[in-house]
Each structure stands twice: as structure tokens, then as C-alpha cells.
Motif scaffolding. Structure first.
Motif, PDB file in Angstrom:
ATOM      1  N   LEU A  73       4.623  -3.074   4.953  1.00 41.34           N
ATOM      2  CA  LEU A  73       5.365  -2.578   3.802  1.00 41.34           C
ATOM      3  C   LEU A  73       6.213  -1.360   4.147  1.00 41.34           C
ATOM      4  O   LEU A  73       7.286  -1.171   3.577  1.00 41.34           O
ATOM      5  CB  LEU A  73       4.404  -2.243   2.660  1.00 41.34           C
ATOM      6  N   VAL A  74       5.748  -0.547   5.061  1.00 40.20           N
ATOM      7  CA  VAL A  74       6.464   0.676   5.426  1.00 40.20           C
ATOM      8  C   VAL A  74       7.844   0.354   6.009  1.00 40.20           C
ATOM      9  O   VAL A  74       8.812   1.050   5.743  1.00 40.20           O
ATOM     10  CB  VAL A  74       5.630   1.521   6.413  1.00 40.20           C
ATOM     11  N   SER A  75       7.947  -0.725   6.774  1.00 39.68           N
ATOM     12  CA  SER A  75       9.214  -1.098   7.399  1.00 39.68           C
ATOM     13  C   SER A  75      10.109  -1.941   6.496  1.00 39.68           C
ATOM     14  O   SER A  75      11.272  -2.154   6.811  1.00 39.68           O
ATOM     15  CB  SER A  75       8.957  -1.887   8.689  1.00 39.68           C
ATOM     16  N   ALA A  76       9.584  -2.412   5.392  1.00 39.35           N
ATOM     17  CA  ALA A  76      10.357  -3.286   4.507  1.00 39.35           C
ATOM     18  C   ALA A  76      11.413  -2.488   3.746  1.00 39.35           C
ATOM     19  O   ALA A  76      11.169  -1.350   3.338  1.00 39.35           O
ATOM     20  CB  ALA A  76       9.427  -3.986   3.525  1.00 39.35           C
ATOM     21  N   SER A  77      12.568  -3.099   3.540  1.00 35.98           N
ATOM     22  CA  SER A  77      13.588  -2.468   2.716  1.00 35.98           C
ATOM     23  C   SER A  77      13.120  -2.497   1.264  1.00 35.98           C
ATOM     24  O   SER A  77      12.231  -3.268   0.902  1.00 35.98           O
ATOM     25  CB  SER A  77      14.908  -3.227   2.851  1.00 35.98           C
ATOM     26  N   GLU A 135       4.667  -1.624  -5.109  1.00 35.23           N
ATOM     27  CA  GLU A 135       5.125  -0.608  -6.056  1.00 35.23           C
ATOM     28  C   GLU A 135       4.797   0.807  -5.561  1.00 35.23           C
ATOM     29  O   GLU A 135       5.609   1.722  -5.696  1.00 35.23           O
ATOM     30  CB  GLU A 135       4.523  -0.852  -7.436  1.00 35.23           C
ATOM     31  N   LYS A 136       3.616   0.980  -4.980  1.00 35.42           N
ATOM     32  CA  LYS A 136       3.253   2.301  -4.442  1.00 35.42           C
ATOM     33  C   LYS A 136       4.177   2.692  -3.296  1.00 35.42           C
ATOM     34  O   LYS A 136       4.571   3.853  -3.174  1.00 35.42           O
ATOM     35  CB  LYS A 136       1.799   2.305  -3.966  1.00 35.42           C
ATOM     36  N   GLU A 137       4.518   1.724  -2.454  1.00 39.55           N
ATOM     37  CA  GLU A 137       5.440   2.014  -1.349  1.00 39.55           C
ATOM     38  C   GLU A 137       6.817   2.374  -1.892  1.00 39.55           C
ATOM     39  O   GLU A 137       7.457   3.299  -1.400  1.00 39.55           O
ATOM     40  CB  GLU A 137       5.527   0.821  -0.385  1.00 39.55           C
ATOM     41  N   ALA A 138       7.280   1.661  -2.918  1.00 38.49           N
ATOM     42  CA  ALA A 138       8.574   1.977  -3.531  1.00 38.49           C
ATOM     43  C   ALA A 138       8.549   3.375  -4.156  1.00 38.49           C
ATOM     44  O   ALA A 138       9.520   4.133  -4.039  1.00 38.49           O
ATOM     45  CB  ALA A 138       8.935   0.933  -4.573  1.00 38.49           C
ATOM     46  N   ALA A 139       7.450   3.723  -4.810  1.00 32.21           N
ATOM     47  CA  ALA A 139       7.330   5.039  -5.446  1.00 32.21           C
ATOM     48  C   ALA A 139       7.356   6.161  -4.413  1.00 32.21           C
ATOM     49  O   ALA A 139       7.857   7.257  -4.685  1.00 32.21           O
ATOM     50  CB  ALA A 139       6.047   5.103  -6.264  1.00 32.21           C
ATOM     51  N   ARG A 140       6.842   5.888  -3.231  1.00 34.06           N
ATOM     52  CA  ARG A 140       6.793   6.871  -2.162  1.00 34.06           C
ATOM     53  C   ARG A 140       8.174   7.172  -1.580  1.00 34.06           C
ATOM     54  O   ARG A 140       8.430   8.260  -1.063  1.00 34.06           O
ATOM     55  CB  ARG A 140       5.874   6.317  -1.064  1.00 34.06           C
ATOM     56  N   ARG A 141       9.085   6.232  -1.705  1.00 30.65           N
ATOM     57  CA  ARG A 141      10.409   6.344  -1.089  1.00 30.65           C
ATOM     58  C   ARG A 141      11.329   7.295  -1.856  1.00 30.65           C
ATOM     59  O   ARG A 141      11.229   7.442  -3.066  1.00 30.65           O
ATOM     60  CB  ARG A 141      11.089   4.974  -1.032  1.00 30.65           C
TER      61      ARG A 141
END
Length: 187
Positions: A73-77, A135-141
Motif C-alpha cells: 500500500l505504501v508504494s501504491a498511488s 483509507e488509512k494509507e490515503a489519510a497518511r498522505r
């Protein structure tokens, strides 16, 4: 000869074995086959007088594979995170709905889950975990362009509003206002 209650089991086993003989993949281990293939593998072993195959591995919920662990997930756009979240939501919803069908219970609707029901329940839960992780990964960005900012806000808005936390809603509103300001050329 027509199938009768007296010969149906023998006919079913014979048909299963004939399908196996037509599709046999020599040298393949039992675990390489689908459920019906493993059943045919076991029938063939019995017919051929070979030792019974080992019992299939049964995973508990705690030892089951995590779908999240299979994803980067970290590398995903952000666009890919949104697609992943949306597909996980769609397929997870179908899995949860399937749990309520007669096929997934031992004695019809709303009874104890059978193996298919347990699988669909696990799949629904696993895909809900994927949605949450995306969603958590998106929120982190912290997006640095218009498209990523819109994608991120779109991904997070419904969940934040549905959660009902006034502070989170206010934070989202501030982000939306900042985005509107940039869109108007004022930022």
C-alpha cells in the motif's frame, strides 16, 4: 441405466473418477487441485488402492493469511488505493451478501455457517480490512497535486462524515476549503 437411489452413489463416484482420469495431471500433489479436484484425487487413490491423502489443512481465523500483508500500500498511488478500496468494498459486499444465502449454511437460511459460509465471512472481513488499510494509507498522505488531493478527499469524505466525529469533520471541511481555494486560483 438410469440413476436410482440404490445406484446413485456408485454412479456419482464412477463419473467423478472418469472426469479425474480425463483431467489427471500426473505428479501433481493433492494440494495443487481445486476442491472438486481434491475430491476426485481421493476417489482415485481409493480406487487404485493407494494410501488415503492427508487431511486438508484447516486454518483458524487467527492463522489465516492476511490480504493486507500481500499488498504494498505504501508504494501504491492514491488512484490505485482508491481503486483497491472500491473493489474491496464491492467484492466484500458480495461476499457478505452470499453468507446469507442457503448455500452458505448447514440447514438453510440463517442457520450455522458451513465451509462456504465461513469462507465468505472470512473474505468479507478480510476485504473490509483492505478497505480500512487503504483509507488509512490515503489519510497518511499529503498530496502535492490536484488529482491526488481530489482522490484523497473523495476517499476519506464519506467515512469521516459517517463516523460523526465533529473534530474530524471540521478538519475535512478545512481541507475541502483549502482545495476549493487552490481550484479558484487563490492558493
Amino acid at each position: 441405466m438410469l440413476a436410482t437411489p440404490e445406484n446413485i452413489v456408485a454412479k456419482a463416484l464412477a463419473r467423478l473418477w472418469m472426469d479425474w482420469v480425463e483431467d489427471e495431471r500426473l505428479g501433481q500433489p493433492r494440494k495443487a487441485f481445486s476442491f472438486d479436484g481434491r475430491l476426485a484425487f481421493d476417489v482415485n487413490a481409493a480406487i487404485m488402492g493407494q494410501p488415503a491423502a492427508a487431511s486438508p489443512l484447516r486454518l483458524s481465523r487467527s492463522s489465516a493469511i492476511s490480504l493486507i500483508d500481500t499488498l504494498d500500500l505504501v508504494s501504491a498511488s492514491l488512484e490505485n488505493l482508491q481503486a483497491l478500496r472500491d473493489v474491496a468494498d464491492l467484492v466484500g459486499g458480495v461476499a457478505y451478501a452470499t453468507v446469507w444465502t442457503d448455500r452458505c449454511s448447514t440447514h438453510g437460511h440463517a442457520a450455522e455457517l458451513n465451509a462456504a459460509g465461513e469462507l465468505m465471512q472470512w473474505l468479507g472481513e478480510a476485504l473490509t480490512d483492505v478497505e480500512t488499510a487503504a483509507e488509512k494509507e490515503a489519510a497518511r498522505r499529503v498530496p502535492d497535486n490536484r488529482n491526488d488531493r481530489e482522490t484523497r478527499l473523495s476517499m476519506l469524505a464519506a467515512g469521516i462524515i459517517d463516523n460523526g466525529d465533529p473534530e474530524s469533520i471540521e478538519e475535512l471541511a478545512c481541507e475541502l476549503l483549502a482545495h476549493a481555494k487552490v481550484e479558484r486560483g487563490g492558493g
